[in-house]
Scaffold this motif. Structure first.
Motif, mmCIF file in Angstrom:
data_model
loop_
_atom_site.group_PDB
_atom_site.id
_atom_site.type_symbol
_atom_site.label_atom_id
_atom_site.label_comp_id
_atom_site.label_asym_id
_atom_site.label_seq_id
_atom_site.Cartn_x
_atom_site.Cartn_y
_atom_site.Cartn_z
ATOM 1 N N ALA A 65 -7.906 2.065 4.843
ATOM 2 C CA ALA A 65 -8.622 1.599 3.728
ATOM 3 C C ALA A 65 -9.291 2.409 2.936
ATOM 4 O O ALA A 65 -9.355 2.379 1.663
ATOM 5 C CB ALA A 65 -9.216 0.057 3.840
ATOM 6 N N THR A 66 -10.104 3.523 3.688
ATOM 7 C CA THR A 66 -10.966 4.242 3.296
ATOM 8 C C THR A 66 -10.218 5.594 2.602
ATOM 9 O O THR A 66 -10.534 5.793 1.173
ATOM 10 C CB THR A 66 -12.101 4.730 3.932
ATOM 11 N N VAL A 67 -9.290 5.768 3.284
ATOM 12 C CA VAL A 67 -8.411 6.804 2.789
ATOM 13 C C VAL A 67 -7.420 6.598 1.827
ATOM 14 O O VAL A 67 -6.974 7.340 0.834
ATOM 15 C CB VAL A 67 -7.735 7.558 3.876
ATOM 16 N N VAL A 68 -6.773 5.404 1.816
ATOM 17 C CA VAL A 68 -5.751 4.834 0.969
ATOM 18 C C VAL A 68 -6.224 3.475 0.602
ATOM 19 O O VAL A 68 -5.963 2.469 0.789
ATOM 20 C CB VAL A 68 -4.189 4.730 1.558
ATOM 21 N N PRO A 69 -7.088 3.775 -0.318
ATOM 22 C CA PRO A 69 -7.604 2.361 -0.928
ATOM 23 C C PRO A 69 -6.760 1.391 -2.100
ATOM 24 O O PRO A 69 -6.889 1.929 -3.081
ATOM 25 C CB PRO A 69 -8.867 2.728 -1.817
ATOM 26 N N THR A 70 -5.900 0.645 -1.393
ATOM 27 C CA THR A 70 -5.118 -0.198 -2.220
ATOM 28 C C THR A 70 -5.371 -1.406 -1.907
ATOM 29 O O THR A 70 -5.831 -2.013 -0.792
ATOM 30 C CB THR A 70 -3.466 0.179 -2.012
ATOM 31 N N SER A 71 -4.776 -2.390 -2.614
ATOM 32 C CA SER A 71 -5.365 -3.917 -2.274
ATOM 33 C C SER A 71 -4.727 -4.289 -1.060
ATOM 34 O O SER A 71 -5.249 -4.988 -0.256
ATOM 35 C CB SER A 71 -4.476 -4.775 -3.453
ATOM 36 N N PRO A 72 -3.379 -4.200 -0.547
ATOM 37 C CA PRO A 72 -2.834 -4.293 0.645
ATOM 38 C C PRO A 72 -3.879 -3.680 1.887
ATOM 39 O O PRO A 72 -3.909 -4.456 2.996
ATOM 40 C CB PRO A 72 -1.677 -3.661 0.641
ATOM 41 N N SER A 73 -4.090 -2.219 1.811
ATOM 42 C CA SER A 73 -4.798 -1.650 2.734
ATOM 43 C C SER A 73 -6.409 -2.436 3.027
ATOM 44 O O SER A 73 -6.584 -2.451 4.289
ATOM 45 C CB SER A 73 -5.079 -0.096 2.658
ATOM 46 N N LEU A 74 -7.125 -2.872 1.796
ATOM 47 C CA LEU A 74 -8.104 -3.377 2.031
ATOM 48 C C LEU A 74 -8.111 -4.879 2.381
ATOM 49 O O LEU A 74 -8.969 -5.313 3.062
ATOM 50 C CB LEU A 74 -8.757 -3.221 0.521
#
Length: 184
Positions: free
Chosen positions: A68-77
């Motif tokens: 989530a830090t590397v790829v901050p998208t709604s699904p990852s977060l």
């Protein structure tokens, strides 16, 4: 601890991120609420063993946070919030009493199952049982700051959760007498 306390802990954990990045507040809140609740779905199986991972859960939570830090998208977060809240739920169950209906009788020395070591962790009883007065204090203390960060329908969910927590705390010790024998 109460399910609401676990939900509020998850929301409190993600609140600083939601404050800094409000565009992700909904994803973070939904993930945290789900993660705070899902471990207790094992009530119909072996409670605090089937879906509780107090040690192994960190192996999912940490990579999810990194992603989530590397790829901050709604699904990852949302997934990271879910994983962290579920892990916090399982890990924090050790500070309470056992999973039985009347843990104030200290009937068991089983708080939550550690799948890594293959044994039950001992209850610390800092929060004597779910719904104990100290559990309500922890729930409200975790919930109030989240009211500052989350808005919209989350405000109603959090406020409703506080009410549910307080009502449950008031009725908790009476619930055992009201419970059918086949549930014990």
């Amino acid at each position: 601890m109460m399910a609401t306390t676990h939900v509020f802990a998850g929301l409190a954990a993600v609140a600083p991120i939601a404050y800094v990045a409000p565009e992700f507040a909904v994803a973070l809140a939904v993930g945290a609420i789900a993660g705070g609740l899902v471990p207790d779905f094992d009530l119909v199986f072996t409670h605090r063993r089937t879906l509780h991972f107090p040690v192994a859960g960190v192996a999912v939570a940490l990579p999810a946070v990194v992603l989530a830090t590397v790829v901050p998208t709604s699904p990852s977060l949302a997934f990271a919030a879910f994983a962290v809240a579920a892990w916090l739920h399982a890990a924090s169950d050790v500070i309470g009493g056992g999973p039985e209906m009347d843990p104030w009788n200290d009937r068991t020395e089983r708080a939550v199952y550690d799948h890594v070591r293959g044994r039950w962790l001992f209850p610390r009883r800092w929060v004597r049982y779910d719904g104990a007065p100290e559990d309500a204090v922890v729930a409200v203390a975790l919930a109030v700051p989240t009211l500052v960060v989350f808005d919209g329908w989350f405000t109603a969910v959090i406020a409703g959760g506080i009410v549910v927590s307080l009502v449950y705390t008031f009725a908790r010790r009476r619930l055992v007498a009201w419970t059918p024998d086949w549930l014990e």
